[in-house]
Design a protein around this motif. Sequence first.
Motif, PDB file in Angstrom:
ATOM      1  N   ALA A 115       3.759  -3.017   1.700  1.00 46.24           N
ATOM      2  CA  ALA A 115       3.964  -3.004   0.073  1.00 46.24           C
ATOM      3  C   ALA A 115       3.729  -4.451   0.051  1.00 46.24           C
ATOM      4  N   MET A 116       4.318  -5.317   0.920  1.00 39.72           N
ATOM      5  CA  MET A 116       3.963  -6.778   0.547  1.00 39.72           C
ATOM      6  C   MET A 116       2.326  -7.095   0.917  1.00 39.72           C
ATOM      7  N   VAL A 117       1.843  -6.513   1.906  1.00 35.86           N
ATOM      8  CA  VAL A 117       0.285  -6.529   2.024  1.00 35.86           C
ATOM      9  C   VAL A 117      -0.633  -6.189   0.606  1.00 35.86           C
ATOM     10  N   ASP A 118      -0.022  -5.231   0.201  1.00 38.49           N
ATOM     11  CA  ASP A 118      -0.854  -4.613  -0.940  1.00 38.49           C
ATOM     12  C   ASP A 118      -0.735  -5.523  -2.127  1.00 38.49           C
ATOM     13  N   LEU A 119       0.688  -6.207  -2.138  1.00 40.51           N
ATOM     14  CA  LEU A 119       0.992  -7.046  -3.441  1.00 40.51           C
ATOM     15  C   LEU A 119       0.022  -8.239  -3.197  1.00 40.51           C
ATOM     16  N   ALA A 120      -0.031  -8.732  -1.842  1.00 44.70           N
ATOM     17  CA  ALA A 120      -0.906  -9.921  -1.859  1.00 44.70           C
ATOM     18  C   ALA A 120      -2.284  -9.845  -1.986  1.00 44.70           C
ATOM     19  N   LEU A 152      -3.688  -7.442  -4.086  1.00 49.96           N
ATOM     20  CA  LEU A 152      -3.573  -7.276  -5.685  1.00 49.96           C
ATOM     21  C   LEU A 152      -3.616  -8.877  -6.408  1.00 49.96           C
ATOM     22  N   LEU A 153      -2.582  -9.775  -6.072  1.00 55.35           N
ATOM     23  CA  LEU A 153      -2.501 -11.188  -6.479  1.00 55.35           C
ATOM     24  C   LEU A 153      -3.814 -11.916  -6.136  1.00 55.35           C
ATOM     25  N   MET A 168      -8.442 -14.197  -8.471  1.00 55.69           N
ATOM     26  CA  MET A 168     -10.064 -14.412  -8.531  1.00 55.69           C
ATOM     27  C   MET A 168     -10.741 -13.958  -9.704  1.00 55.69           C
ATOM     28  N   LEU A 169     -10.123 -12.856 -10.339  1.00 50.08           N
ATOM     29  CA  LEU A 169     -10.975 -12.564 -11.704  1.00 50.08           C
ATOM     30  C   LEU A 169     -10.594 -13.073 -12.848  1.00 50.08           C
ATOM     31  N   THR A 170      -9.581 -13.790 -12.898  1.00 47.98           N
ATOM     32  CA  THR A 170      -9.016 -14.305 -14.112  1.00 47.98           C
ATOM     33  C   THR A 170      -9.362 -15.682 -14.238  1.00 47.98           C
ATOM     34  N   THR A 171      -9.308 -16.587 -13.192  1.00 44.27           N
ATOM     35  CA  THR A 171      -9.876 -17.691 -13.114  1.00 44.27           C
ATOM     36  C   THR A 171     -11.333 -18.092 -13.415  1.00 44.27           C
TER      37      THR A 171
END
Length: 192
Positions: free
Chosen positions: A31-36, A38-39, A44-47
Amino acid sequence: MAELNTGDSGGKKGGGKVRSKKANAKVDLTAMVDLAFLLITFFMLTTSLSKPQSMDLGLPDKNKEDKPDDIIKTDQKRTMTIIMGDNDKIKWFHGLLNAPEPGGAPSSAVYGRNGLRKEILKRVASVGEYAKTRPTYKKGDGLIVIIKPTKKSTYKNLVDILDEMAICKVPTYAIVNDITPEEQKLVDEMNK
């Protein structure tokens, strides 16, 4: 599946009290790898990346040939010519070269705020006042700068002069590559 093993946590070996062996503790990191990821994807997409800054240049048509009726006559009191030499050297003159009126004697200048920019701002102000007195005055009338780079001038210097045109808000300027014989003598003196 990613997991974290914490090692063996059993009792002492040999003699003494016998303790029951504890099971290895496992932590599931999926779950932590998936969350990383996703973040990372979200940021990358919002900056917004910095956009390149460019200056518009009006270039002539490649297929168009100059005809005698296409040549535009300009008022010499409104023109300023900048000749670029090597080693960051500049010569400029107002009007026609070596003309008695309006001060066509060439002058030297350096790049920057206290050099070329100061001279351009003076000319923009004086030509603006002159243009307003003319009966054929239009809003776009003002200083016309002719930039003449030589073969030994650098691209950086040309960009610096174009930046000065934008800073000084010169309404009309052109980059011309034909240098008259009188101007060539000036360039030869400048490059000595």
